[in-house]
Design a protein around this motif. Structure first.
Motif, PDB file in Angstrom:
ATOM      1  N   UNK A 132       3.040  -2.476  10.870  1.00 41.26           N
ATOM      2  CA  UNK A 132       3.367  -2.684   9.767  1.00 41.26           C
ATOM      3  C   UNK A 132       2.674  -1.792   8.968  1.00 41.26           C
ATOM      4  N   UNK A 133       1.968  -0.477   8.388  1.00 40.44           N
ATOM      5  CA  UNK A 133       0.847   0.314   7.774  1.00 40.44           C
ATOM      6  C   UNK A 133       1.676  -0.118   6.857  1.00 40.44           C
ATOM      7  N   UNK A 134       2.477   0.042   6.551  1.00 38.73           N
ATOM      8  CA  UNK A 134       3.104  -0.228   4.908  1.00 38.73           C
ATOM      9  C   UNK A 134       2.658  -1.030   4.563  1.00 38.73           C
ATOM     10  N   UNK A 135       2.591  -2.358   4.879  1.00 41.99           N
ATOM     11  CA  UNK A 135       2.634  -3.952   4.529  1.00 41.99           C
ATOM     12  C   UNK A 135       0.819  -3.991   4.186  1.00 41.99           C
ATOM     13  N   UNK A 136       0.353  -3.487   5.458  1.00 48.17           N
ATOM     14  CA  UNK A 136      -1.467  -3.621   5.385  1.00 48.17           C
ATOM     15  C   UNK A 136      -1.440  -3.239   4.454  1.00 48.17           C
ATOM     16  N   UNK A 137      -0.821  -1.611   3.686  1.00 45.04           N
ATOM     17  CA  UNK A 137      -1.721  -1.092   2.574  1.00 45.04           C
ATOM     18  C   UNK A 137      -0.871  -1.421   1.360  1.00 45.04           C
ATOM     19  N   UNK A 138       0.437  -2.019   1.694  1.00 41.27           N
ATOM     20  CA  UNK A 138       0.489  -2.940   0.352  1.00 41.27           C
ATOM     21  C   UNK A 138      -0.046  -4.295  -0.154  1.00 41.27           C
ATOM     22  N   UNK A 139      -0.459  -4.652   0.390  1.00 44.26           N
ATOM     23  CA  UNK A 139      -1.219  -6.162   0.399  1.00 44.26           C
ATOM     24  C   UNK A 139      -3.011  -5.869   0.548  1.00 44.26           C
ATOM     25  N   UNK A 140      -3.258  -5.447   1.052  1.00 40.67           N
ATOM     26  CA  UNK A 140      -4.726  -4.840   0.423  1.00 40.67           C
ATOM     27  C   UNK A 140      -5.058  -3.503  -0.806  1.00 40.67           C
ATOM     28  N   UNK A 141      -3.831  -2.716  -0.773  1.00 45.12           N
ATOM     29  CA  UNK A 141      -4.427  -1.908  -1.788  1.00 45.12           C
ATOM     30  C   UNK A 141      -4.094  -2.280  -3.011  1.00 45.12           C
ATOM     31  N   UNK A 142      -2.662  -2.672  -3.356  1.00 47.27           N
ATOM     32  CA  UNK A 142      -1.965  -2.075  -4.453  1.00 47.27           C
ATOM     33  C   UNK A 142      -1.980  -3.943  -5.000  1.00 47.27           C
ATOM     34  N   UNK A 143      -1.626  -4.744  -3.946  1.00 46.69           N
ATOM     35  CA  UNK A 143      -1.985  -6.144  -4.488  1.00 46.69           C
ATOM     36  C   UNK A 143      -3.486  -6.543  -4.927  1.00 46.69           C
ATOM     37  N   UNK A 144      -4.276  -6.484  -3.856  1.00 43.94           N
ATOM     38  CA  UNK A 144      -5.500  -6.000  -3.692  1.00 43.94           C
ATOM     39  C   UNK A 144      -6.237  -5.392  -5.440  1.00 43.94           C
ATOM     40  N   UNK A 153      -3.915  -8.227   5.747  1.00 44.05           N
ATOM     41  CA  UNK A 153      -3.811  -8.619   6.803  1.00 44.05           C
ATOM     42  C   UNK A 153      -5.144  -7.395   7.994  1.00 44.05           C
ATOM     43  N   UNK A 154      -5.215  -8.892   8.315  1.00 42.18           N
ATOM     44  CA  UNK A 154      -6.676  -8.025   9.541  1.00 42.18           C
ATOM     45  C   UNK A 154      -6.124  -8.077  10.469  1.00 42.18           C
ATOM     46  N   UNK A 155      -5.520  -7.147  11.209  1.00 41.25           N
ATOM     47  CA  UNK A 155      -5.093  -6.838  12.975  1.00 41.25           C
ATOM     48  C   UNK A 155      -4.892  -5.352  13.089  1.00 41.25           C
ATOM     49  N   UNK A 156      -5.543  -5.091  13.988  1.00 42.68           N
ATOM     50  CA  UNK A 156      -5.309  -3.779  14.850  1.00 42.68           C
ATOM     51  C   UNK A 156      -3.899  -3.400  15.049  1.00 42.68           C
ATOM     52  N   UNK A 157      -3.187  -4.753  15.456  1.00 44.86           N
ATOM     53  CA  UNK A 157      -1.670  -4.861  16.011  1.00 44.86           C
ATOM     54  C   UNK A 157      -0.952  -4.708  14.693  1.00 44.86           C
ATOM     55  N   UNK A 158      -1.402  -5.567  13.708  1.00 41.85           N
ATOM     56  CA  UNK A 158      -0.117  -5.203  12.049  1.00 41.85           C
ATOM     57  C   UNK A 158      -0.471  -3.309  11.894  1.00 41.85           C
TER      58      UNK A 158
END
Ligand code: UDP
Length: 352
Positions: free
Chosen positions: A89-101, A80-85
């Motif tokens: 929605x920092x938790x969704x960004x962290x979840x996808x990028x770190x935990x799902x990654x 999820x790559x967009x400064x607005x996100x």
């Protein structure tokens, strides 16, 4: 010759659809996609020339593992790559990028498959007044205070890069990490129907505003500097990496076009001029206005002043960027203009 089987996790988006297109008739590689949606692939391909696997990496662990086992090289593009996100929605960004990654990394370790991981130029964080181009193996990665959520993408992606390196050392993982610097091209983001519609990146904010006859908004005066690379140049760099496994294993590569550096305020003027010369349908000319970063993005926004890549490493694989800024913008603006009805909000909603 037996083709190497590539699986693109999160490959149905902007970059994955271009890569699939380029490799569709390759003698050396076949490409399959694993994603939660396929709308951009459908726009790109009337007849799908590759396998599409509908999986959600956040929950379909067994399916992900089986797919990784069945391929030779795994690209992880899910992001999820967009400064607005990052801010909203920092938790969704962290979840996808770190935990799902992490699940993709673990599956590659388990099945002993090569991983080509999409990191980001955000990993370098703030330029902190430095005028030196960012170097993969020498630059510090420095971000801002925790309360500035802007940096959650940067830091989660950085941790993932460090885990991949650790697996290279401790688990024998074969990997290459790529760091794209502001990629632009046909199919980037969505066409906005209004000024606050979704969370695209700067090209789509400006292009949508031009098409909608709205003002182009410069965040904090548009002082920041970026280099923009055309997606076709990026895909050619990925192919150079695939074609040079010995030189690319265990390495990080910046992929960008240093010659295409521009201040965001100048980008707005350039895009407005190109639009007026080529696509304008009426005498409406969008204004260019300044907005406050915290108001535009939300609390916790902070900008990167300058993001300039050192690309010596990737040039060592025989690649060099070819598409200069004006051509890059004209090509992407023309595609967006001509396909504006297909690139509707409705289609994009299905992709999120
Ligand atoms: N920006 C802007 N107006 C917009 C959207 C973005 O001035 O409508 C600025 C943003 O603050 C940043 C630059 O453009 O300085 C690039 O933003 P982008 O969203 O492409 O992502 P970034 O390069 O910061 O990751």
């Amino acid at each position: 010759m037996v083709k190497q089987k590539i699986l693109c996790v999160g490959g149905a988006g902007f970059i994955g659809s271009h890569m699939s297109h380029k490799l569709a008739n390759s003698d050396n590689y076949s490409v399959a996609q694993a994603d939660i949606w396929s709308a951009k692939l459908k726009i790109r391909f009337e007849n799908k020339p590759f396998a599409f696997h509908h999986i959600d990496i956040s929950s379909d662990d067994d399916e992900l593992s089986a797919l990784v086992a069945d391929h030779d090289i795994i690209f992880n593009l899910a992001s999820k790559a967009s400064p607005r996100l990052y801010v909203q929605d920092p938790l969704a960004v962290a979840k996808l990028n770190l935990f799902d990654g992490s699940k993709v990394i673990d599956a590659c370790v388990k099945h002993r498959k090569k991983l080509v991981h999409f990191s980001t130029s955000e990993v370098y964080g703030k330029a902190l007044g430095s005028t030196e181009p960012f170097s993969e193996d020498l630059s510090n990665c420095v971000t801002g205070p925790i309360r500035n959520h802007r940096w959650i993408y940067s830091t989660t992606k950085q941790l993932l890069d460090r885990m991949i390196f650790a697996h290279g050392r401790q688990s024998g993982l074969k990997f290459t990490i790529v760091r794209p610097f502001n990629v632009v091209g046909p199919l980037i983001d969505h066409v906005m129907v209004g000024p606050d519609d979704g969370a695209p990146r700067v090209f789509s904010y400006f292009m949508s505003a031009l098409m909608n006859g709205e003002p182009l908004r410069l965040v904090d005066g548009g002082k920041a500097l970026r280099t923009f690379i055309h997606v076709d140049d990026l895909v050619n760099a990925l192919i150079a990496i695939l074609d040079n496994p010995a030189k690319s294993n265990g390495e990080i590569f910046n992929i960008g076009t240093p010659q295409n550096e521009i201040r965001i305020a100048d980008l707005a003027t350039l895009m407005r001029d190109i639009f007026a010369a080529n696509f304008e349908m009426s005498s409406v000319r969008s204004d260019i206005v300044t907005v406050d970063g915290q108001e535009f993005y939300g609390e916790g926004f902070e900008d990167t002043e300058r993001r300039m890549p050192n690309i010596d490493k990737i040039k060592g694989l025989g690649w060099t960027p070819r598409i200069m800024l004006k051509d890059l913008l004209e090509d992407t603006m023309r595609y967006t203009w001509e396909n504006r009805h297909r690139l509707t909000q409705e289609a994009m909603d299905a992709m999120e």
